[in-house]
Design a protein around this motif. Structure first.
Motif, PDB file in Angstrom:
ATOM      1  N   ASN A 165      -0.707  -7.470   4.383  1.00 19.50           N
ATOM      2  CA  ASN A 165      -0.650  -6.026   4.063  1.00 19.50           C
ATOM      3  C   ASN A 165      -0.201  -6.806   2.595  1.00 19.50           C
ATOM      4  O   ASN A 165       0.432  -7.069   2.330  1.00 19.50           O
ATOM      5  CB  ASN A 165       0.215  -5.203   4.949  1.00 19.50           C
ATOM      6  CG  ASN A 165      -0.318  -4.904   6.078  1.00 19.50           C
ATOM      7  OD1 ASN A 165      -1.485  -4.756   5.975  1.00 19.50           O
ATOM      8  ND2 ASN A 165      -0.004  -3.560   6.144  1.00 19.50           N
ATOM      9  N   LEU A 166      -0.384  -5.688   2.039  1.00 19.36           N
ATOM     10  CA  LEU A 166      -0.168  -5.821   0.163  1.00 19.36           C
ATOM     11  C   LEU A 166       0.644  -4.705  -0.405  1.00 19.36           C
ATOM     12  O   LEU A 166       0.405  -3.747  -0.150  1.00 19.36           O
ATOM     13  CB  LEU A 166      -1.474  -5.339  -0.554  1.00 19.36           C
ATOM     14  CG  LEU A 166      -2.559  -7.141  -0.089  1.00 19.36           C
ATOM     15  CD1 LEU A 166      -3.462  -6.489  -1.454  1.00 19.36           C
ATOM     16  CD2 LEU A 166      -2.208  -7.765  -0.726  1.00 19.36           C
ATOM     17  N   CYS A 167       1.327  -4.887  -1.212  1.00 26.14           N
ATOM     18  CA  CYS A 167       2.211  -4.425  -1.906  1.00 26.14           C
ATOM     19  C   CYS A 167       1.448  -3.174  -2.604  1.00 26.14           C
ATOM     20  O   CYS A 167       1.146  -2.931  -3.914  1.00 26.14           O
ATOM     21  CB  CYS A 167       3.674  -4.709  -2.531  1.00 26.14           C
ATOM     22  SG  CYS A 167       4.564  -3.744  -2.267  1.00 26.14           S
ATOM     23  N   LEU A 168       1.190  -1.985  -1.980  1.00 26.44           N
ATOM     24  CA  LEU A 168      -0.356  -1.267  -3.340  1.00 26.44           C
ATOM     25  C   LEU A 168       0.636  -0.361  -3.671  1.00 26.44           C
ATOM     26  O   LEU A 168       0.517  -0.266  -4.982  1.00 26.44           O
ATOM     27  CB  LEU A 168      -1.607  -0.279  -2.377  1.00 26.44           C
ATOM     28  CG  LEU A 168      -2.168  -1.299  -1.234  1.00 26.44           C
ATOM     29  CD1 LEU A 168      -2.428  -0.237  -0.526  1.00 26.44           C
ATOM     30  CD2 LEU A 168      -3.086  -2.669  -1.974  1.00 26.44           C
ATOM     31  N   ASN A 169       1.521  -0.323  -3.743  1.00 27.10           N
ATOM     32  CA  ASN A 169       2.335   1.351  -4.154  1.00 27.10           C
ATOM     33  C   ASN A 169       3.482   0.738  -5.367  1.00 27.10           C
ATOM     34  O   ASN A 169       4.296   1.174  -5.929  1.00 27.10           O
ATOM     35  CB  ASN A 169       3.065   2.173  -3.462  1.00 27.10           C
ATOM     36  CG  ASN A 169       2.195   2.847  -2.322  1.00 27.10           C
ATOM     37  OD1 ASN A 169       1.243   3.192  -3.045  1.00 27.10           O
ATOM     38  ND2 ASN A 169       1.846   3.020  -1.333  1.00 27.10           N
ATOM     39  N   CYS A 170       3.492  -1.320  -5.221  1.00 27.65           N
ATOM     40  CA  CYS A 170       4.446  -1.632  -6.360  1.00 27.65           C
ATOM     41  C   CYS A 170       4.280  -1.249  -7.435  1.00 27.65           C
ATOM     42  O   CYS A 170       2.805  -1.486  -8.079  1.00 27.65           O
ATOM     43  CB  CYS A 170       4.598  -3.086  -5.845  1.00 27.65           C
ATOM     44  SG  CYS A 170       5.957  -2.876  -3.748  1.00 27.65           S
ATOM     45  N   GLU A 171       4.902  -1.937  -8.302  1.00 30.07           N
ATOM     46  CA  GLU A 171       4.903  -2.073  -9.733  1.00 30.07           C
ATOM     47  C   GLU A 171       4.975  -3.017 -10.352  1.00 30.07           C
ATOM     48  O   GLU A 171       5.631  -4.442  -9.734  1.00 30.07           O
ATOM     49  CB  GLU A 171       5.604  -1.103 -10.746  1.00 30.07           C
ATOM     50  CG  GLU A 171       4.995   0.529 -10.460  1.00 30.07           C
ATOM     51  CD  GLU A 171       6.103   1.806 -10.755  1.00 30.07           C
ATOM     52  OE1 GLU A 171       7.010   1.239 -11.880  1.00 30.07           O
ATOM     53  OE2 GLU A 171       5.665   2.938 -10.119  1.00 30.07           O
ATOM     54  N   GLY A 172       4.611  -3.356 -11.482  1.00 30.38           N
ATOM     55  CA  GLY A 172       4.679  -5.089 -12.022  1.00 30.38           C
ATOM     56  C   GLY A 172       4.620  -5.315 -11.365  1.00 30.38           C
ATOM     57  O   GLY A 172       3.519  -5.534 -10.763  1.00 30.38           O
ATOM     58  N   GLU A 173       5.072  -7.010 -11.103  1.00 28.50           N
ATOM     59  CA  GLU A 173       5.266  -8.198 -10.478  1.00 28.50           C
ATOM     60  C   GLU A 173       4.231  -8.580  -9.310  1.00 28.50           C
ATOM     61  O   GLU A 173       3.846  -9.111  -8.347  1.00 28.50           O
ATOM     62  CB  GLU A 173       6.002  -9.319 -11.352  1.00 28.50           C
ATOM     63  CG  GLU A 173       7.109  -9.239 -10.177  1.00 28.50           C
ATOM     64  CD  GLU A 173       8.200 -10.289 -11.096  1.00 28.50           C
ATOM     65  OE1 GLU A 173       8.704  -9.948  -9.554  1.00 28.50           O
ATOM     66  OE2 GLU A 173       8.214 -10.120 -11.673  1.00 28.50           O
ATOM     67  N   ASN A 174       4.779  -7.209  -8.315  1.00 26.56           N
ATOM     68  CA  ASN A 174       4.864  -6.991  -7.125  1.00 26.56           C
ATOM     69  C   ASN A 174       3.694  -6.325  -6.607  1.00 26.56           C
ATOM     70  O   ASN A 174       2.876  -6.072  -5.897  1.00 26.56           O
ATOM     71  CB  ASN A 174       5.952  -6.803  -6.381  1.00 26.56           C
ATOM     72  CG  ASN A 174       7.101  -7.536  -6.136  1.00 26.56           C
ATOM     73  OD1 ASN A 174       7.045  -8.588  -6.412  1.00 26.56           O
ATOM     74  ND2 ASN A 174       8.284  -6.982  -6.594  1.00 26.56           N
ATOM     75  N   LYS A 175       3.071  -5.786  -8.081  1.00 31.36           N
ATOM     76  CA  LYS A 175       1.344  -4.587  -7.664  1.00 31.36           C
ATOM     77  C   LYS A 175       0.593  -6.351  -6.871  1.00 31.36           C
ATOM     78  O   LYS A 175       0.174  -6.935  -7.102  1.00 31.36           O
ATOM     79  CB  LYS A 175       1.690  -4.244  -8.744  1.00 31.36           C
ATOM     80  CG  LYS A 175      -0.282  -3.936  -8.578  1.00 31.36           C
ATOM     81  CD  LYS A 175       0.383  -2.331  -8.522  1.00 31.36           C
ATOM     82  CE  LYS A 175      -0.853  -1.118  -8.146  1.00 31.36           C
ATOM     83  NZ  LYS A 175      -1.098  -0.026  -7.494  1.00 31.36           N
ATOM     84  N   ASP A 176       0.223  -5.511  -5.758  1.00 36.30           N
ATOM     85  CA  ASP A 176      -1.286  -5.281  -5.116  1.00 36.30           C
ATOM     86  C   ASP A 176      -0.587  -7.188  -4.738  1.00 36.30           C
ATOM     87  O   ASP A 176      -2.055  -8.177  -3.631  1.00 36.30           O
ATOM     88  CB  ASP A 176      -1.925  -5.929  -6.067  1.00 36.30           C
ATOM     89  CG  ASP A 176      -2.385  -4.425  -6.264  1.00 36.30           C
ATOM     90  OD1 ASP A 176      -2.425  -3.067  -5.229  1.00 36.30           O
ATOM     91  OD2 ASP A 176      -3.122  -3.792  -7.329  1.00 36.30           O
ATOM     92  N   LYS A 177       0.628  -7.926  -4.201  1.00 37.94           N
ATOM     93  CA  LYS A 177       0.725  -9.161  -4.423  1.00 37.94           C
ATOM     94  C   LYS A 177       1.243  -8.707  -2.170  1.00 37.94           C
ATOM     95  O   LYS A 177       1.305  -7.264  -2.048  1.00 37.94           O
ATOM     96  CB  LYS A 177       2.430  -9.490  -4.152  1.00 37.94           C
ATOM     97  CG  LYS A 177       1.920 -10.059  -5.656  1.00 37.94           C
ATOM     98  CD  LYS A 177       2.778 -10.892  -6.419  1.00 37.94           C
ATOM     99  CE  LYS A 177       2.264 -11.810  -7.890  1.00 37.94           C
ATOM    100  NZ  LYS A 177       3.807 -12.411  -8.438  1.00 37.94           N
TER     101      LYS A 177
END
Length: 143
Positions: A65-77
């Motif tokens: 799973n990806l961090c779809l709702n994250c912002e910045g450097e974590n976005k989509d990681k």
């Protein structure tokens, strides 16, 4: 001789209890009552700050799973491998001024962590929204 043994035993036990720290691997509980574990976080020190990285997800269907709702450097990681606890500083018996990332919604909360006074194998993780807070109890992974 008997008293010497008792004294040494007490001193060793006291040092083990006092030396417990937040560093190490912790089980994030999905359900406290059943003991079901959601994931494993490794808490470590880096350049004087304490951080925690997600190193294992128990539900294998969520490992990619990806961090779809994250912002910045974590976005989509990938969530697996993200540093969820960041920049905690030791202040007496607590670690303060840090943040905790909730990968489910991508929100970052001000946070503090501390070892439970009566049980060195329980870590309290408290996230704040203004004056409101929620505290989770993580269990030390005993290997």
């Amino acid at each position: 001789m008997k008293y010497l043994f008792l004294t040494l035993t007490f001193l060793v036990f006291s040092q083990v209890t006092v030396s417990q720290s937040v560093l190490g691997k912790w089980k994030v509980m999905k359900d406290e009552e059943t003991g079901e574990v959601r994931s494993i976080i490794n808490i470590y020190e880096d350049e004087g700050k304490v951080n925690g990285k997600l190193i294992e997800i128990m539900d294998k269907s969520k490992v990619d799973n990806l961090c779809l709702n994250c912002e910045g450097e974590n976005k989509d990681k990938r969530i697996l491998g993200l540093v969820l606890l960041k920049d905690f500083e030791k202040e007496q018996n607590e670690y303060v001024n840090g943040t905790v990332l909730n990968p489910d919604d991508g929100k970052v909360y001000k946070s503090k962590i501390w070892i439970e006074e009566d049980n060195p194998n329980v870590l309290n993780v408290r996230g704040y929204i203004g004056i409101f807070y929620k505290t989770m109890k993580w269990r030390r992974l005993l290997e």
